[in-house]
Enzyme design. Structure first.
Site, mmCIF file in Angstrom:
data_model
loop_
_atom_site.group_PDB
_atom_site.id
_atom_site.type_symbol
_atom_site.label_atom_id
_atom_site.label_comp_id
_atom_site.label_asym_id
_atom_site.label_seq_id
_atom_site.Cartn_x
_atom_site.Cartn_y
_atom_site.Cartn_z
ATOM 1 C CB ALA A 1 -0.911 0.071 1.254
ATOM 2 C CG ASP B 1 0.147 -2.651 3.098
ATOM 3 O OD1 ASP B 1 -0.160 -2.302 4.158
ATOM 4 O OD2 ASP B 1 1.557 -2.133 2.913
ATOM 5 C CG ASP C 1 2.501 -10.585 9.434
ATOM 6 O OD1 ASP C 1 3.365 -9.852 8.650
ATOM 7 O OD2 ASP C 1 2.616 -10.604 10.504
ATOM 8 C CG ASP D 1 8.831 -0.318 -0.241
ATOM 9 O OD1 ASP D 1 10.020 -0.347 0.167
ATOM 10 O OD2 ASP D 1 8.439 0.621 -0.682
ATOM 11 C CE LYS E 1 11.662 0.083 3.533
ATOM 12 N NZ LYS E 1 11.433 0.904 2.214
#
Ligand code: SAM
Length: 350
Positions: A217, A236, A256, A272, A301
């Protein structure tokens, strides 16, 4: 030339330096980095007397994660006011002949102020290079880079076609599509362009394929598949863009991403999700080891200090898992221009 100048995203100098230290030592070249925080570049100085071009030519640019561009350099060039081109030309005579010359800066706000000077220098510089015989068509694959630090100082360097970015400042600029659900869409677009060679895109990204998008999303990454008529299972709990859902190509699974299992093998997995890198690496390894997909693109990340080391840990974990599962694969990892505090990895299993 004795040193390397690597361009990088401002704030990632230490990671770029750590990586350069690692890859150059693997090739038997040792040295130290001069790092200025947020400068947007790193200078790597080598101990040996050999020319550094030998190292650059052995490196695979696509294997470098944090460097956007690398050039071999000599000492800083003082630009004499009113005679900048002449100062640079004098230094250029010490370099191998080139087929082109680019004027660039770091990707920083301070350096943006130099855009007027770049425009002013560009034409006379090229003319000077041509007239003096430094620029030659026969110098195929050799490019000179004038890397301006300010109006008075510049590095003059050389890049080689075998190991460099073909984009000014090492930046692949993309236009945000009007229908794109989020700016993140540019990350996956850049990843496709970076990791999937043009001739492979005709077979690897084709209409009718199925992709799973974990942490989808509002749908920026899914949009990249949908625009290629590829079906997407978007996982999502958050809402997806309405226009994207109305294409009929997207199934929204409110689940999930760590628990979701695909109903069948899919052509692509993308992810992502904002999660700890090691958790994402483990999840990607699980999908590939179970052969739920054989192509994956995902972000790690990296909010921590030692980003290069963290990436190495993740790659090692993936290697161990896939080795155990008997899955042969190749990968590329890159800090893309549209990435921020993250890098993007693409793994293709055989
Ligand atoms: N790629 C998206 C795009 O282009 O629009 C943006 C993704 S956003 C950076 C991260 C998303 O991951 C959020 O929408 C969040 O709800 C989702 N997310 C985080 N943890 C998740 C999980 N465990 N399972 C599924 N989604 C998750």
């Amino acid at each position: 030339m004795k040193n390397i100048l690597a361009y990088c995203r401002p704030g990632f100098e230490k990671d770029c330096a750590a990586e350069l230290a690692q890859v150059s030592s693997e090739k038997g070249f040792y040295g130290y980095a001069k790092v200025v925080p947020d400068a947007g570049y790193v200078i790597f100085c080598f101990d040996q007397t050999e020319e550094i071009e030998g190292l650059i030519k052995q490196l695979d640019f696509n294997r470098l994660i944090f460097a956007r561009q690398i050039i071999a350099i000599n000492d800083l060039v003082d630009l004499e006011p009113g005679a900048r081109v002449e100062s640079l030309l004098e230094a250029a005579r010490q370099l191998p002949l080139a087929e082109e010359v680019w004027v660039e800066t770091a990707d920083t706000n301070d350096a943006k102020a130099l855009s007027g000077l770049i425009k002013k220098l560009d034409k006379p510089l090229r003319l000077g290079w041509k007239k003096s015989g430094v620029l030659r068509n026969k110098a195929v694959g050799v490019r000179h880079h004038v890397f301006l630090l300010d109006g008075e100082n510049a590095y003059l360097g050389v890049s080689y076609a075998a190991c460099r970015s073909e984009f000014p400042m090492g930046i692949r600029r993309l236009r945000f599509p009007a229908a794109g659900p989020s700016r993140s869409t540019l990350k996956l677009e850049e990843a496709f362009l970076q990791f999937i060679p043009e001739q492979k895109r005709a077979t690897d990204l084709v209409e009718g394929m199925w992709a799973v998008d974990l942490g989808a999303a509002p749908g920026g990454w899914a949009y990249q598949f949908v625009k290629r008529n590829i079906h997407v299972i978007a996982v999502d709990n958050g809402p997806m863009q309405k226009a994207l859902m109305s294409t009929g190509l997207v199934e929204h699974e409110k689940a999930d991403g760590f628990k979701f299992e695909p109903p069948y093998t899919v052509d692509w997995l993308v992810c992502d999700m904002v999660e700890r890198p090691i958790m994402v690496a483990e999840l990607m390894a699980k999908w590939l080891a179970n052969r739920w997909t054989h192509r994956a693109i995902f972000n790690l990340k990296l909010p921590m200090k030692k980003r290069y080391q963290e990436v190495m840990l993740c790659l090692e974990l993936i290697e161990n898992h896939l080795k155990k599962a008997g899955v042969a694969y190749h990968y590329q990892a890159k800090h893309l221009y549209h990435d921020r505090e993250e890098i993007t990895i693409c793994i293709i299993a055989q």
